[in-house]
Design a protein around this motif. Structure first.
Motif, PDB file in Angstrom:
ATOM      1  N   GLN A   1      -9.990   4.745  -0.460  1.00 12.03           N
ATOM      2  CA  GLN A   1      -8.889   5.540   0.092  1.00 12.03           C
ATOM      3  C   GLN A   1      -8.208   4.796   1.235  1.00 12.03           C
ATOM      4  O   GLN A   1      -6.976   4.727   1.293  1.00 12.03           O
ATOM      5  N   ARG A   2      -9.004   4.228   2.131  1.00  6.35           N
ATOM      6  CA  ARG A   2      -8.447   3.469   3.270  1.00  6.35           C
ATOM      7  C   ARG A   2      -7.674   2.241   2.788  1.00  6.35           C
ATOM      8  O   ARG A   2      -6.605   1.914   3.314  1.00  6.35           O
ATOM      9  N   ALA A   3      -8.219   1.552   1.792  1.00 10.91           N
ATOM     10  CA  ALA A   3      -7.553   0.352   1.268  1.00 10.91           C
ATOM     11  C   ALA A   3      -6.211   0.704   0.640  1.00 10.91           C
ATOM     12  O   ALA A   3      -5.228  -0.020   0.810  1.00 10.91           O
ATOM     13  N   ALA A   4      -6.155   1.804  -0.083  1.00 11.52           N
ATOM     14  CA  ALA A   4      -4.897   2.207  -0.728  1.00 11.52           C
ATOM     15  C   ALA A   4      -3.838   2.573   0.310  1.00 11.52           C
ATOM     16  O   ALA A   4      -2.669   2.202   0.166  1.00 11.52           O
ATOM     17  N   VAL A   5      -4.243   3.285   1.358  1.00  8.27           N
ATOM     18  CA  VAL A   5      -3.295   3.608   2.434  1.00  8.27           C
ATOM     19  C   VAL A   5      -2.790   2.319   3.078  1.00  8.27           C
ATOM     20  O   VAL A   5      -1.590   2.167   3.342  1.00  8.27           O
ATOM     21  N   ALA A   6      -3.702   1.385   3.337  1.00  7.47           N
ATOM     22  CA  ALA A   6      -3.317   0.100   3.945  1.00  7.47           C
ATOM     23  C   ALA A   6      -2.325  -0.642   3.051  1.00  7.47           C
ATOM     24  O   ALA A   6      -1.357  -1.239   3.548  1.00  7.47           O
TER      25      ALA A   6
ATOM     26  N   ASP B   1      -7.199  -8.878   3.343  1.00  5.88           N
ATOM     27  CA  ASP B   1      -6.157  -9.657   4.015  1.00  5.88           C
ATOM     28  C   ASP B   1      -5.415  -8.807   5.039  1.00  5.88           C
ATOM     29  O   ASP B   1      -4.827  -9.339   5.987  1.00  5.88           O
ATOM     30  N   LEU B   2      -5.410  -7.502   4.826  1.00  5.53           N
ATOM     31  CA  LEU B   2      -4.719  -6.570   5.715  1.00  5.53           C
ATOM     32  C   LEU B   2      -5.636  -6.035   6.807  1.00  5.53           C
ATOM     33  O   LEU B   2      -5.186  -5.739   7.914  1.00  5.53           O
ATOM     34  N   ASP B   3      -6.919  -5.900   6.469  1.00 14.05           N
ATOM     35  CA  ASP B   3      -7.905  -5.352   7.393  1.00 14.05           C
ATOM     36  C   ASP B   3      -9.276  -5.871   6.996  1.00 14.05           C
ATOM     37  O   ASP B   3      -9.785  -5.500   5.940  1.00 14.05           O
TER      38      ASP B   3
END
Length: 177
Positions: free
Chosen positions: A31-36, A168-170
């Motif tokens: 869920q966190r990855a998709a938001v990011a 790569d984003l977080d």
């Protein structure tokens, strides 16, 4: 020129007691990855005219979470054929895209999405190498085709202009986090 944004679904929950693979939901990290990834799309100004997606629960939830990060609703054409689709099925779906769409978001599953990227991107380079090494969940690949009609895509090489993984984003979204 046509652009295809290929988005693999985010990490799903294997611990969830569902009867069918199709019904597996995202886990909290997914869920966190998709938001990011949605935030990344917004920050980079990446827009699309059309979207097609597998109707599997984990893809639906991925696109809902990406929408939150993007700040805009994503309303794809849900296509059952895209559930665990092979390379051939994906190429057929892309050829059938409306020519009025210059940029399309395609969301689904591996190994088909990875095979699609590697099949269409034949020029070696660091982005292709990264895609070949591993195409993690919630990863976005941007392919540009020098074509006028989507029906030409299965015979055309694409340029891989972007390959972005959640880590790569977080870094906390990486495999060892």
């Amino acid at each position: 020129m046509k652009t295809l944004l290929v988005l693999r679904h985010a990490k799903s929950g294997w611990d969830d007691p569902v009867a069918r693979d199709f019904d597996r939901p995202l886990n909290p990290k997914g869920q966190r990855a998709a938001v990011a990834m949605g935030r990344y799309l917004r920050e980079q100004g990446l827009r699309f005219d059309h979207a097609i997606a597998s109707p599997a629960v984990r893809v639906r939830e991925t696109l809902a979470e990406v929408s939150h990060g993007l700040g805009a609703a994503i309303e794809p054409a849900w296509d059952q054929k895209l559930y665990l689709a092979s390379l051939g099925t994906l190429l057929d779906a892309i050829e059938d895209l409306p020519d009025s769409a210059g940029t399309v978001l395609l969301s689904g599953h591996n190994p088909g999405l990875e095979e699609l990227v590697l099949d269409r991107v034949r020029t070696p380079g660091p982005l292709r190498d990264a895609a070949e090494e591993k195409f993690p969940t919630a990863t976005l690949a941007e392919l540009r085709f020098n074509i006028a009609h989507w029906r030409e895509s299965s015979r055309a090489d694409a340029e891989l202009v972007r390959f972005v993984r959640p880590r790569d984003l977080d870094p906390s979204l990486g495999p060892d986090a």
